[in-house]
Design a protein around this motif. Structure first.
Motif, PDB file in Angstrom:
ATOM      1  N   SER A 154       0.811  -1.220   0.000  1.00  0.00           N
ATOM      2  CA  SER A 154       0.000   0.000   0.000  1.00  0.00           C
ATOM      3  C   SER A 154       0.843   1.269   0.000  1.00  0.00           C
ATOM      4  O   SER A 154       0.559   2.221  -0.727  1.00  0.00           O
ATOM      5  CB  SER A 154      -0.980  -0.012   1.168  1.00  0.00           C
ATOM      6  N   THR A 155       1.902   1.280   0.813  1.00  0.00           N
ATOM      7  CA  THR A 155       2.740   2.480   0.876  1.00  0.00           C
ATOM      8  C   THR A 155       3.459   2.729  -0.450  1.00  0.00           C
ATOM      9  O   THR A 155       3.595   3.866  -0.894  1.00  0.00           O
ATOM     10  CB  THR A 155       3.764   2.344   2.007  1.00  0.00           C
ATOM     11  N   PHE A 156       3.909   1.655  -1.079  1.00  0.00           N
ATOM     12  CA  PHE A 156       4.616   1.801  -2.359  1.00  0.00           C
ATOM     13  C   PHE A 156       3.675   2.330  -3.441  1.00  0.00           C
ATOM     14  O   PHE A 156       4.075   3.114  -4.299  1.00  0.00           O
ATOM     15  CB  PHE A 156       5.217   0.470  -2.791  1.00  0.00           C
ATOM     16  N   ILE A 157       2.432   1.888  -3.375  1.00  0.00           N
ATOM     17  CA  ILE A 157       1.463   2.353  -4.371  1.00  0.00           C
ATOM     18  C   ILE A 157       1.222   3.848  -4.186  1.00  0.00           C
ATOM     19  O   ILE A 157       1.189   4.618  -5.153  1.00  0.00           O
ATOM     20  CB  ILE A 157       0.144   1.552  -4.258  1.00  0.00           C
ATOM     21  N   THR A 158       1.106   4.276  -2.926  1.00  0.00           N
ATOM     22  CA  THR A 158       0.950   5.704  -2.638  1.00  0.00           C
ATOM     23  C   THR A 158       2.118   6.494  -3.210  1.00  0.00           C
ATOM     24  O   THR A 158       1.946   7.534  -3.843  1.00  0.00           O
ATOM     25  CB  THR A 158       0.892   5.933  -1.113  1.00  0.00           C
ATOM     26  N   ARG A 159       3.325   5.976  -2.985  1.00  0.00           N
ATOM     27  CA  ARG A 159       4.509   6.683  -3.484  1.00  0.00           C
ATOM     28  C   ARG A 159       4.531   6.733  -5.004  1.00  0.00           C
ATOM     29  O   ARG A 159       4.897   7.751  -5.602  1.00  0.00           O
ATOM     30  CB  ARG A 159       5.782   6.014  -2.964  1.00  0.00           C
ATOM     31  N   ALA A 160       4.147   5.626  -5.636  1.00  0.00           N
ATOM     32  CA  ALA A 160       4.185   5.576  -7.095  1.00  0.00           C
ATOM     33  C   ALA A 160       3.185   6.575  -7.682  1.00  0.00           C
ATOM     34  O   ALA A 160       3.452   7.207  -8.699  1.00  0.00           O
ATOM     35  CB  ALA A 160       3.874   4.167  -7.588  1.00  0.00           C
ATOM     36  N   ALA A 161       2.049   6.740  -7.023  1.00  0.00           N
ATOM     37  CA  ALA A 161       1.005   7.619  -7.547  1.00  0.00           C
ATOM     38  C   ALA A 161       1.311   9.089  -7.277  1.00  0.00           C
ATOM     39  O   ALA A 161       0.740   9.974  -7.916  1.00  0.00           O
ATOM     40  CB  ALA A 161      -0.340   7.252  -6.929  1.00  0.00           C
ATOM     41  N   SER A 162       2.228   9.350  -6.346  1.00  0.00           N
ATOM     42  CA  SER A 162       2.432  10.739  -5.906  1.00  0.00           C
ATOM     43  C   SER A 162       2.966  11.648  -7.017  1.00  0.00           C
ATOM     44  O   SER A 162       2.836  12.854  -6.941  1.00  0.00           O
ATOM     45  CB  SER A 162       3.366  10.785  -4.700  1.00  0.00           C
ATOM     46  N   THR A 163       3.564  11.075  -8.061  1.00  0.00           N
ATOM     47  CA  THR A 163       4.073  11.928  -9.141  1.00  0.00           C
ATOM     48  C   THR A 163       3.097  11.999 -10.321  1.00  0.00           C
ATOM     49  O   THR A 163       3.453  12.473 -11.394  1.00  0.00           O
ATOM     50  CB  THR A 163       5.421  11.400  -9.657  1.00  0.00           C
ATOM     51  N   ASN A 164       1.877  11.495 -10.117  1.00  0.00           N
ATOM     52  CA  ASN A 164       0.849  11.493 -11.166  1.00  0.00           C
ATOM     53  C   ASN A 164       1.332  10.952 -12.515  1.00  0.00           C
ATOM     54  O   ASN A 164       1.231  11.634 -13.530  1.00  0.00           O
ATOM     55  CB  ASN A 164       0.287  12.906 -11.372  1.00  0.00           C
ATOM     56  N   PRO A 165       1.830   9.737 -12.558  1.00  0.00           N
ATOM     57  CA  PRO A 165       2.288   9.193 -13.841  1.00  0.00           C
ATOM     58  C   PRO A 165       1.104   8.735 -14.698  1.00  0.00           C
ATOM     59  O   PRO A 165       0.005   8.527 -14.180  1.00  0.00           O
ATOM     60  CB  PRO A 165       3.116   7.983 -13.413  1.00  0.00           C
ATOM     61  N   ASP A 166       1.350   8.618 -16.022  1.00  0.00           N
ATOM     62  CA  ASP A 166       0.330   8.025 -16.889  1.00  0.00           C
ATOM     63  C   ASP A 166       0.278   6.513 -16.691  1.00  0.00           C
ATOM     64  O   ASP A 166      -0.769   5.898 -16.821  1.00  0.00           O
ATOM     65  CB  ASP A 166       0.669   8.283 -18.374  1.00  0.00           C
ATOM     66  N   VAL A 167       1.460   5.947 -16.428  1.00  0.00           N
ATOM     67  CA  VAL A 167       1.573   4.498 -16.341  1.00  0.00           C
ATOM     68  C   VAL A 167       2.314   4.121 -15.066  1.00  0.00           C
ATOM     69  O   VAL A 167       3.324   4.737 -14.726  1.00  0.00           O
ATOM     70  CB  VAL A 167       2.364   3.913 -17.541  1.00  0.00           C
ATOM     71  N   VAL A 168       1.797   3.112 -14.359  1.00  0.00           N
ATOM     72  CA  VAL A 168       2.563   2.514 -13.268  1.00  0.00           C
ATOM     73  C   VAL A 168       3.036   1.151 -13.757  1.00  0.00           C
ATOM     74  O   VAL A 168       2.224   0.323 -14.180  1.00  0.00           O
ATOM     75  CB  VAL A 168       1.714   2.354 -11.986  1.00  0.00           C
ATOM     76  N   GLY A 169       4.354   0.953 -13.746  1.00  0.00           N
ATOM     77  CA  GLY A 169       4.903  -0.330 -14.185  1.00  0.00           C
ATOM     78  C   GLY A 169       5.272  -1.156 -12.971  1.00  0.00           C
ATOM     79  O   GLY A 169       5.967  -0.675 -12.084  1.00  0.00           O
ATOM     80  N   ILE A 170       4.794  -2.386 -12.916  1.00  0.00           N
ATOM     81  CA  ILE A 170       5.135  -3.260 -11.786  1.00  0.00           C
ATOM     82  C   ILE A 170       5.965  -4.431 -12.288  1.00  0.00           C
ATOM     83  O   ILE A 170       5.616  -5.081 -13.270  1.00  0.00           O
ATOM     84  CB  ILE A 170       3.865  -3.747 -11.023  1.00  0.00           C
ATOM     85  N   MET A 171       7.096  -4.656 -11.635  1.00  0.00           N
ATOM     86  CA  MET A 171       8.044  -5.678 -12.091  1.00  0.00           C
ATOM     87  C   MET A 171       8.001  -6.945 -11.248  1.00  0.00           C
ATOM     88  O   MET A 171       8.839  -7.820 -11.399  1.00  0.00           O
ATOM     89  CB  MET A 171       9.470  -5.111 -12.053  1.00  0.00           C
ATOM     90  N   ALA A 172       7.070  -7.016 -10.314  1.00  0.00           N
ATOM     91  CA  ALA A 172       6.989  -8.216  -9.480  1.00  0.00           C
ATOM     92  C   ALA A 172       6.391  -9.354 -10.293  1.00  0.00           C
ATOM     93  O   ALA A 172       5.770  -9.119 -11.337  1.00  0.00           O
ATOM     94  CB  ALA A 172       6.139  -7.943  -8.250  1.00  0.00           C
ATOM     95  N   ALA A 173       6.583 -10.571  -9.826  1.00  0.00           N
ATOM     96  CA  ALA A 173       6.026 -11.716 -10.534  1.00  0.00           C
ATOM     97  C   ALA A 173       5.322 -12.632  -9.541  1.00  0.00           C
ATOM     98  O   ALA A 173       5.505 -12.512  -8.335  1.00  0.00           O
ATOM     99  CB  ALA A 173       7.135 -12.486 -11.257  1.00  0.00           C
ATOM    100  N   GLY A 174       4.510 -13.525 -10.083  1.00  0.00           N
ATOM    101  CA  GLY A 174       3.881 -14.545  -9.246  1.00  0.00           C
ATOM    102  C   GLY A 174       2.973 -13.966  -8.180  1.00  0.00           C
ATOM    103  O   GLY A 174       2.200 -13.044  -8.430  1.00  0.00           O
ATOM    104  N   GLY A 175       3.071 -14.513  -6.967  1.00  0.00           N
ATOM    105  CA  GLY A 175       2.193 -14.119  -5.862  1.00  0.00           C
ATOM    106  C   GLY A 175       2.306 -12.642  -5.519  1.00  0.00           C
ATOM    107  O   GLY A 175       1.310 -11.982  -5.216  1.00  0.00           O
ATOM    108  N   ASP A 176       3.527 -12.111  -5.592  1.00  0.00           N
ATOM    109  CA  ASP A 176       3.718 -10.694  -5.286  1.00  0.00           C
ATOM    110  C   ASP A 176       2.988  -9.815  -6.288  1.00  0.00           C
ATOM    111  O   ASP A 176       2.423  -8.786  -5.930  1.00  0.00           O
ATOM    112  CB  ASP A 176       5.214 -10.334  -5.311  1.00  0.00           C
TER     113      ASP A 176
END
Lengths: 415, 289, 342
Positions: free
Chosen positions: A226-248
């Motif tokens: 949750s905290t990482f998502i907040t941080r990622a959104a704080s710069t108002n990007p067009d795209v959020v890229g997530i590099m995790a795989a599987g369960g994460d």
């Protein structure tokens, strides 16, 4: 049980290989009287049959290899160099543990007389098996792992990397940028795979004219984003890229959807398999973009293959199933042309081969680093309402030509 | 400051969930003297059961919140009667090992039955969107998890601390001989209390299903975090588990906000510090063993 | 709560020390067991596939190191993968970068494991019993996180690949697992002998006294925590030898070596073989390694169901383990034999 003749192995082993070499020195034999070591061709399937990659590849890849064998006999009939009695498949489970993979690979080559090993997901296991293949001078075609090392510093003459790698996974990002996704935030698990992916994605996005606002490292494994998502959104990007795989990845996507960020930014996933979409449900992923190596419902040829596969397994094939089919078929085809299953002869048959089959479109087996390149795809997950049948989750929005999809030959690799 | 508040809210939300998940572990230890290694697997079973109920019988989240703990209670009672009770008289390590073995079996049974990619779970009706609290926003579902966990923790603590039932359970565990002399049937309480602890784990699992991956292995690493929580709080202390749960939630959130990658390691660092300063944990009374 | 590991070990005095008949029975037993062990060690790679034989030897010593704590100090370490793994990485790095013969790399790995064991042990031995198990587990997990992050050193998720087996340039040993085994097993036997020496020394007697009655031992003036810490570090060193052998034999090191499931697996072997005997671990190791190998090619995908069930049954019905049960029978038989002779 191992035989007690082991002690003599040092002697007999050398003698046997000397004989073999002598036998092969006569050049390719005519197809009718083939030269098969121990009078058999043994295909070893070594993959994760109980862990996280079970659904992606697992036991169903054996079915794919059987389909390849069937097609080989359909193609060559009486001309076939290998008879049905001479063909054998052996399988083993890596349990997703590299040390198990390593021991099982040795056993396959030594005791089951496997002429080739296929698949081996997970980077550490894939690299460990590559070492075994190089030592034993036997063929190994990796399908399941993404690491660049296989065609980089760890490459060897007997190892081929067939389906995908981390740099190719990033190439789809360019398509997303052209689609209007100019600014990006990247969230990545802070370990080798995640770091590779971030490098590749940053390069791909910037080459296409986009910008990376920030890259956020997360622990691995991690349940709470949750905290990482907040941080990622704080710069108002067009795209959020997530590099995790599987369960994460699934943890992230669920929390991303709850966080409301989805309304302002699209989600791009670094590494996603159709089995992930299937398990989490298409609505969770709707609109997400990712790079795919192959999609079962892309065209008529793929669909025909998928129908055959479904009759046998009750499920649709993933790219890994198709790639294992393709690897097994091209291997048998190479034996046909060479008239022998001698590893060195097969390697020279495969090197530089330009080929088209159900998996490889505009495929080429590069002689320089044994990376097998082929057309790849930018896929977008359909909205739930657009899904017409089970597993019909992807819309292919762009095709990336083979030479653009894969990076140039890695200078670290010397064969 | 804005960010700090946001992290605090997120940390508290996660902490409530951790507290609830660790609560069952503390109750089971308090009442039976068993460190339940299978707690993570029970949590996983709760989540998987909820997903299967949804898929097969179309039973939704709100109903699962009641049904799953009841099923898990029954399952817990069966486990206690079949396995755990035979080792209660022996060294504590035996049940630790037994529940470890049990967790291996449960994880692989679920893997075989439901695959490894995980099971889909819907967002609960009525809990979507964001809620504004002053300057910070929080997903409605996370706020609900926080409030719900807090309420459950409070009720359990009140029952154990203030009611006759709680007194009997505590007497039965702390002074079984004297309790017996007073005519309290000690062994009759042990089985339902174990079942109750398992039900709490299952409840945490249901809560996890909408925002965590529902897979056979979802509890494998989680249980280690829970161990760290009960060690920090003091084994067997219900209050300790709750306080430590919140503490760990906050440490994790600030860690994620300011230290990124090392947030997971911070939890263990916190544990090491607590052991050095107060070996029995924050609320532990004495050497637990 | 008192421990009652169901295998009585002679503490301060044992009547058999003074009874010539019992003493003779004991020496007969020792000679017999020595011969059996020697045959097993020498014959192993003739009966099983040599790389598996090396695995069995490594896991056997690993189990012995766990038993040293569990059976003789009453401490269950559930984080022993930390020492096996740290040694594996250290040995791998030494072998890769210094080009020394592999036994030197393994000894280096064991030393690294002992160094890391000091702070962990210092914190862990403050608590007895179950706390100890949970604390060691948590610290091992912490090391796992660090190793996963620290790519430059550990290779992260790719693992540390290409660890050489250099041995004075002797080709056969470096390439053939069959010959490699005979060199590696010397280190394993050395580690086992060390454990045996520790247990059968005055120091070992104190450990057993701590296990049976910590407060009394403390009252007798022994620094209980220091003894525990020394035992912990020695055990970590022995686990380190095992981890080093494992790493060198496979030619790579991965995060699996630090994973908590590795800690669980070795405890399983120890309990299955029989705690508090030192001989049990190797038997448990052989059973589990061979079982896993067989299951890997069987197409059965629920290895945990089988190993977990064995474990549950073992803990419920069969707490002495395989060796503990066998030992009971042997004890009776040799005692009878010695009586007849006497």
């Amino acid at each position: 049980m191992a035989s007690t003749r082991r002690g003599l192995l040092g002697v007999t082993g050398f003698a046997a290989s000397a004989l073999l070499l002598a036998g092969c020195a006569g050049g390719p034999a005519p197809a009718a009287e083939s030269e098969l070591s121990d009078d058999k061709v043994v295909i070893g399937l070594l993959n994760d049959q109980s862990g996280v990659y079970k659904d992606l590849s697992g036991p169903n890849s054996e079915v794919a290899i059987e389909m390849a064998i069937e097609d080989y006999f359909a193609e060559y009939g009486d001309e076939a160099v290998v008879t049905e009695e001479q063909l054998e498949i052996v399988t083993a489970d890596t349990q997703n543990k590299p040390d198990v993979a390593n021991t099982q690979a040795q056993q396959m080559y030594d005791r089951s007389n496997a002429d080739i090993i296929l698949d081996v997901p997970a980077s550490s296991a894939a690299l460990a098996v590559a070492e075994v293949a190089a030592q034993k001078k036997k063929l190994y075609i990796n399908v399941g792992a993404a690491t660049m090392e296989l065609t980089g510093a760890a490459c060897n003459p007997y190892t081929f990397h067939w389906a995908y790698n981390t740099q190719m996974l990033a190439k789809g990002a360019a398509g997303v940028v052209e689609d209007g996704g100019e600014t990006w935030s990247l969230v990545y698990p802070d370990y080798a795979f995640g770091q590779d992916m971030v490098k590749s994605f940053t390069g791909a996005v910037e080459d296409a004219g986009g910008t990376i606002n920030e890259s956020i490292a997360t622990p691995f494994p991690n349940d709470n984003f949750s905290t990482f998502i907040t941080r990622a959104a704080s710069t108002n990007p067009d795209v959020v890229g997530i590099m995790a795989a599987g369960g994460d990845l699934i943890n992230f996507v669920k929390q991303f959807n709850q966080s409301g960020v989805r309304d302002q930014a699209t989600l791009a996933v670094g590494l996603m398999f159709i089995t992930d979409i299937h398990s989490l449900g298409v609505e969770e992923f709707a609109g997400t973009t990712f790079t795919d190596a192959w999609y079962w419902n892309y065209d008529e040829q793929n669909r025909e293959f998928a129908d055959r596969f479904q009759k046998l397994t009750d499920t649709r094939p993933s790219f890994a199933h198709a790639a294992n089919y393709s690897a097994a078929y091209q291997y048998l085809d190479a034996i046909q042309r060479a008239g022998t299953d001698d590893a060195d002869a097969i390697v020279s048959e495969l090197e530089g081969l330009k080929v088209n089959d159900v998996f490889l479109r505009n495929g080429e087996i590069r002689a320089g680093d044994h990376s097998v390149i082929h057309d790849s795809y930018v896929a977008k997950v359909k909205a739930a309402d657009d899904v017409e049948e089970d597993w019909d989750y992807e819309e292919i929005i762009a095709t990336i030509p083979a030479e653009d999809a894969f990076p140039d030959v890695n200078p670290d690799c010397s064969l | 400051m804005e960010a700090f508040l946001q992290y605090t809210v997120q940390g508290l939300a996660a902490g409530g969930f951790y507290a609830l998940a660790a609560l069952g572990l503390a109750v089971i230890f308090g009442a039976l003297g068993v460190v339940n290694f299978a707690h993570g697997s029970f949590y996983m079973l709760g989540a998987v059961t909820a997903a299967v109920l949804l898929d097969v019988l179309d039973i939704h989240f709100w109903a699962s919140l009641v049904i799953v703990p009841i099923l898990m209670f029954i399952f817990g009672v069966i486990v206690e009667l079949l396995l755990v009770q035979w080792l209660l008289k022996l060294d504590i390590l035996y049940n630790f090992l037994l529940t470890f073995g049990l967790s291996l079996v449960l994880v692989d049974l679920v893997k075989r039955q439901y695959g490894v990619s995980g099971l889909p779970y819907e967002q609960p009706a009525g809990l979507d969107g964001l809620i504004r609290l002053g300057s910070v926003e929080i997903p409605a579902y996370q706020l609900f998890v926080f409030l719900f966990s807090l309420a459950v923790c409070l009720i359990v603590w009140l029952v154990l601390a203030k009611t006759r039932v709680g007194m009997i359970v505590r007497a039965a565990t702390e002074e079984p001989e004297r309790a017996r002399a007073l005519g309290i049937n000690v062994s009759a309480w042990v089985t339902p209390v174990f079942g109750f602890g398992v039900a709490l784990a299952g409840l945490a699992g249901v809560l996890a299903a909408p925002f965590r991956a529902v897979t056979a292995t979802m509890g494998s690493n989680f249980v280690i975090i829970l161990f760290a929580i009960v060690v920090i709080g003091g084994l067997g202390s219900v209050l300790g588990a709750v306080v430590a749960g919140f503490l760990v939630g906050l440490v994790e959130a600030y860690g994620q906000g300011y230290a990124g990658t090392f947030s997971q390691v911070l939890i263990f660092v916190l544990m090491a510090v607590v052991i050095m300063v107060r070996p029995a944990g924050l609320f532990g009374r004495k050497e637990a063993v | 709560m008192s421990t009652d590991l169901e295998t009585p070990i002679p503490t301060k005095f044992d009547v058999s020390d003074f009874d010539p008949q019992a003493r003779r029975a004991r020496s007969i037993r020792r000679i017999l067991l020595g011969v059996v062990a020697l045959v097993a060690v020498i014959g192993l790679p003739w009966w099983v596939y040599p790389p598996i034989a090396v695995d069995i030897a490594a896991w056997a010593l690993f189990a012995i190191s766990v038993d040293l704590l569990l059976g003789f100090v009453g401490l269950l370490s559930f984080g022993h993968a930390a020492f096996w793994g740290v040694s594996a990485y250290s040995a791998g790095l030494i072998a890769q970068n210094l080009g020394v013969p592999f036994p030197v790399a393994i000894i280096g790995g064991a030393i690294a494991a002992m160094i890391i064991a000091v702070p962990i042990g210092y914190l862990a031995v403050k608590r007895a019993g179950i706390y100890f198990a949970m604390v060691t587990l948590a610290f091992a997990q912490m090391i796992w996180f660090v190793a996963n992050q620290w790519n430059d050193v550990t290779g992260g998720e790719n693992g540390l690949q290409g660890v050489p087996k250099s041995f004075f340039g002797i080709e056969l040993i470096e390439t053939e697992a069959f010959y490699f085994y005979y060199v590696a097993v010397i280190l394993i036997v050395l580690g086992a002998w060390l454990a045996w020496r520790i247990v059968n020394s005055p120091f070992g007697r104190v450990l057993v006294a701590i296990r049976d009655n910590p407060s009394r031992t403390r009252a007798l003036g022994y620094d209980v925590e220091r003894y525990k810490l020394i035992a912990f570090v020695l055990s970590a060193g022995i686990a380190g030898i095992a981890g080093g052998v494992f790493a060198i034999s496979h030619g790579f090191v991965s995060l699996q070596e630090l994973d908590w499931s590795t800690s669980g697996k070795v405890v399983l072997m120890t309990v299955l073989g029989g705690m508090g005997t030192l001989w049990g671990g190797p038997i448990g190791a052989a059973v589990i390694v061979l079982l896993e190998d067989r299951l890997a090619t069987s197409g059965f995908d629920g290895i945990g169901i089988i190993t977990g069930s064995i474990f549950i049954l073992c803990v419920l019905l069969f707490r002495r383990g395989i060796w503990g049960t066998a030992k009971n029978l042997i004890d009776k038989a040799t005692a009878a034999f010695a009586k007849r002779k006497g």
